[in-house]
Design a protein around this motif. Structure first.
Motif, PDB file in Angstrom:
ATOM      1  N   SER A  19      50.449 -31.437  75.541  1.00 57.81           N
ATOM      2  CA  SER A  19      50.605 -30.275  76.415  1.00 57.81           C
ATOM      3  C   SER A  19      50.401 -29.004  75.604  1.00 57.81           C
ATOM      4  O   SER A  19      49.774 -28.050  76.062  1.00 57.81           O
ATOM      5  N   THR A  20      50.942 -28.994  74.390  1.00 62.10           N
ATOM      6  CA  THR A  20      50.791 -27.863  73.471  1.00 62.10           C
ATOM      7  C   THR A  20      50.477 -28.396  72.094  1.00 62.10           C
ATOM      8  O   THR A  20      51.112 -29.361  71.633  1.00 62.10           O
ATOM      9  N   TRP A  21      49.507 -27.769  71.425  1.00 62.79           N
ATOM     10  CA  TRP A  21      49.148 -28.141  70.053  1.00 62.79           C
ATOM     11  C   TRP A  21      48.857 -26.872  69.268  1.00 62.79           C
ATOM     12  O   TRP A  21      48.066 -26.039  69.696  1.00 62.79           O
ATOM     13  N   GLU A  22      49.509 -26.736  68.105  1.00 62.73           N
ATOM     14  CA  GLU A  22      49.236 -25.621  67.203  1.00 62.73           C
ATOM     15  C   GLU A  22      49.152 -26.172  65.782  1.00 62.73           C
ATOM     16  O   GLU A  22      50.095 -26.814  65.314  1.00 62.73           O
ATOM     17  N   TRP A  23      48.018 -25.923  65.117  1.00 68.36           N
ATOM     18  CA  TRP A  23      47.896 -26.305  63.712  1.00 68.36           C
ATOM     19  C   TRP A  23      48.883 -25.482  62.896  1.00 68.36           C
ATOM     20  O   TRP A  23      49.160 -24.325  63.231  1.00 68.36           O
ATOM     21  N   SER A  24      49.407 -26.063  61.836  1.00 70.01           N
ATOM     22  CA  SER A  24      50.431 -25.396  61.032  1.00 70.01           C
ATOM     23  C   SER A  24      49.986 -24.025  60.535  1.00 70.01           C
ATOM     24  O   SER A  24      50.780 -23.091  60.508  1.00 70.01           O
ATOM     25  N   ASP A  25      48.708 -23.899  60.172  1.00 72.49           N
ATOM     26  CA  ASP A  25      48.229 -22.615  59.641  1.00 72.49           C
ATOM     27  C   ASP A  25      47.906 -21.597  60.731  1.00 72.49           C
ATOM     28  O   ASP A  25      47.550 -20.463  60.434  1.00 72.49           O
ATOM     29  N   GLU A  26      48.039 -21.979  61.990  1.00 76.30           N
ATOM     30  CA  GLU A  26      47.785 -21.060  63.102  1.00 76.30           C
ATOM     31  C   GLU A  26      49.071 -20.557  63.752  1.00 76.30           C
ATOM     32  O   GLU A  26      49.023 -19.702  64.637  1.00 76.30           O
ATOM     33  N   ILE A  27      50.198 -21.088  63.329  1.00 74.02           N
ATOM     34  CA  ILE A  27      51.475 -20.722  63.953  1.00 74.02           C
ATOM     35  C   ILE A  27      51.876 -19.320  63.530  1.00 74.02           C
ATOM     36  O   ILE A  27      51.883 -18.987  62.338  1.00 74.02           O
ATOM     37  N   ASP A  28      52.219 -18.495  64.507  1.00 66.23           N
ATOM     38  CA  ASP A  28      52.727 -17.155  64.256  1.00 66.23           C
ATOM     39  C   ASP A  28      54.224 -17.297  63.971  1.00 66.23           C
ATOM     40  O   ASP A  28      55.042 -17.417  64.892  1.00 66.23           O
ATOM     41  N   TYR A  72      64.242 -25.519  70.869  1.00 70.68           N
ATOM     42  CA  TYR A  72      63.677 -26.689  70.204  1.00 70.68           C
ATOM     43  C   TYR A  72      62.189 -26.485  69.904  1.00 70.68           C
ATOM     44  O   TYR A  72      61.717 -26.811  68.821  1.00 70.68           O
ATOM     45  N   ARG A  73      61.444 -25.906  70.852  1.00 70.85           N
ATOM     46  CA  ARG A  73      60.022 -25.633  70.614  1.00 70.85           C
ATOM     47  C   ARG A  73      59.848 -24.661  69.445  1.00 70.85           C
ATOM     48  O   ARG A  73      58.971 -24.849  68.597  1.00 70.85           O
ATOM     49  N   ALA A  74      60.676 -23.637  69.389  1.00 74.11           N
ATOM     50  CA  ALA A  74      60.591 -22.667  68.290  1.00 74.11           C
ATOM     51  C   ALA A  74      60.910 -23.347  66.953  1.00 74.11           C
ATOM     52  O   ALA A  74      60.235 -23.101  65.944  1.00 74.11           O
ATOM     53  N   LEU A  75      61.911 -24.214  66.946  1.00 77.31           N
ATOM     54  CA  LEU A  75      62.274 -24.924  65.714  1.00 77.31           C
ATOM     55  C   LEU A  75      61.151 -25.853  65.261  1.00 77.31           C
ATOM     56  O   LEU A  75      60.876 -25.969  64.055  1.00 77.31           O
ATOM     57  N   ILE A  76      60.489 -26.518  66.200  1.00 76.99           N
ATOM     58  CA  ILE A  76      59.360 -27.392  65.868  1.00 76.99           C
ATOM     59  C   ILE A  76      58.240 -26.565  65.239  1.00 76.99           C
ATOM     60  O   ILE A  76      57.647 -26.951  64.224  1.00 76.99           O
ATOM     61  N   ARG A  77      57.937 -25.431  65.832  1.00 78.62           N
ATOM     62  CA  ARG A  77      56.880 -24.568  65.285  1.00 78.62           C
ATOM     63  C   ARG A  77      57.229 -24.090  63.871  1.00 78.62           C
ATOM     64  O   ARG A  77      56.374 -24.104  62.983  1.00 78.62           O
ATOM     65  N   LEU A  78      58.471 -23.689  63.672  1.00 80.62           N
ATOM     66  CA  LEU A  78      58.890 -23.232  62.347  1.00 80.62           C
ATOM     67  C   LEU A  78      58.843 -24.385  61.331  1.00 80.62           C
ATOM     68  O   LEU A  78      58.379 -24.198  60.202  1.00 80.62           O
ATOM     69  N   GLN A  79      59.293 -25.545  61.735  1.00 81.33           N
ATOM     70  CA  GLN A  79      59.244 -26.719  60.855  1.00 81.33           C
ATOM     71  C   GLN A  79      57.794 -27.043  60.497  1.00 81.33           C
ATOM     72  O   GLN A  79      57.468 -27.299  59.337  1.00 81.33           O
ATOM     73  N   THR A  80      56.916 -27.024  61.490  1.00 86.34           N
ATOM     74  CA  THR A  80      55.519 -27.369  61.257  1.00 86.34           C
ATOM     75  C   THR A  80      54.841 -26.324  60.361  1.00 86.34           C
ATOM     76  O   THR A  80      54.062 -26.685  59.484  1.00 86.34           O
ATOM     77  N   ALA A  81      55.146 -25.079  60.556  1.00 83.16           N
ATOM     78  CA  ALA A  81      54.545 -24.024  59.727  1.00 83.16           C
ATOM     79  C   ALA A  81      54.939 -24.195  58.260  1.00 83.16           C
ATOM     80  O   ALA A  81      54.154 -23.870  57.375  1.00 83.16           O
ATOM     81  N   GLY A  82      56.109 -24.745  58.017  1.00 85.79           N
ATOM     82  CA  GLY A  82      56.567 -24.983  56.651  1.00 85.79           C
ATOM     83  C   GLY A  82      56.238 -26.360  56.137  1.00 85.79           C
ATOM     84  O   GLY A  82      56.565 -26.705  55.003  1.00 85.79           O
ATOM     85  N   ALA A  83      55.557 -27.178  56.959  1.00 77.25           N
ATOM     86  CA  ALA A  83      55.295 -28.578  56.610  1.00 77.25           C
ATOM     87  C   ALA A  83      54.182 -28.754  55.597  1.00 77.25           C
ATOM     88  O   ALA A  83      53.934 -29.843  55.139  1.00 77.25           O
ATOM     89  N   LYS A  84      53.465 -27.688  55.270  1.00 70.48           N
ATOM     90  CA  LYS A  84      52.335 -27.796  54.342  1.00 70.48           C
ATOM     91  C   LYS A  84      52.815 -28.327  53.070  1.00 70.48           C
ATOM     92  O   LYS A  84      52.902 -28.533  52.134  1.00 70.48           O
TER      93      LYS A  84
END
Length: 135
Positions: free
Chosen positions: A81-90, A123-135
């Motif tokens: 439904s939603t997909w954001e690459w880690s390097d594209e997350i604001d 939860y969505r915001a936490l997922i985005r923050l986790q993914t942005a730091g997942a590199k």
């Protein structure tokens, strides 16, 4: 390691199409990993950080929220439904969404529906923050 074809298409359009060695993500029943030769399979996707391993060993991460995953005839289709690459997350936007959701959840007179919406936004915001730091 053997590879297989993965296609990721979100509501916003195509996100990825190439060979991968492995894709790991959260389904509604728990974490799953798909490797080459996986049996035909279909599941609903939960919310979490998806991890792709490319044939050259490169890892890519994406915030994957909702949708479907299917493996049919040695091809894998991920329709989030939603997909954001880690390097594209604001990151600043995600932090602000987290702050607003936490603020909303502190309200004393919050309907059950409003509480559930605020929890989902948090939860969505936490997922985005986790993914942005997942590199």
């Amino acid at each position: 390691m053997a590879s297989f074809h993965l296609e990721i298409v979100s509501i916003d359009g195509p996100k990825f199409e190439d060979e991968v060695e492995r894709v790991t993500l959260r389904s509604i029943a728990g974490d799953v990993a798909i490797l080459a030769g996986h049996t035909n399979y279909c599941t609903a996707v939960g919310m979490g950080t998806a991890k792709l391993i490319l044939p050259d060993g490169t890892e890519r991460h994406g915030a994957c929220i909702g949708g479907m995953l299917s493996v049919m005839d040695k091809r894998c289709h991920l329709l989030p439904s939603t997909w954001e690459w880690s390097d594209e997350i604001d990151v600043e936007r995600a932090k602000e969404a987290k702050r607003k959701a936490e603020e909303k959840l502190r309200e004393e007179r919050l309907s059950e529906e409003a509480r559930l919406r605020a929890q989902a936004k948090l939860y969505r915001a936490l997922i985005r923050l986790q993914t942005a730091g997942a590199k």
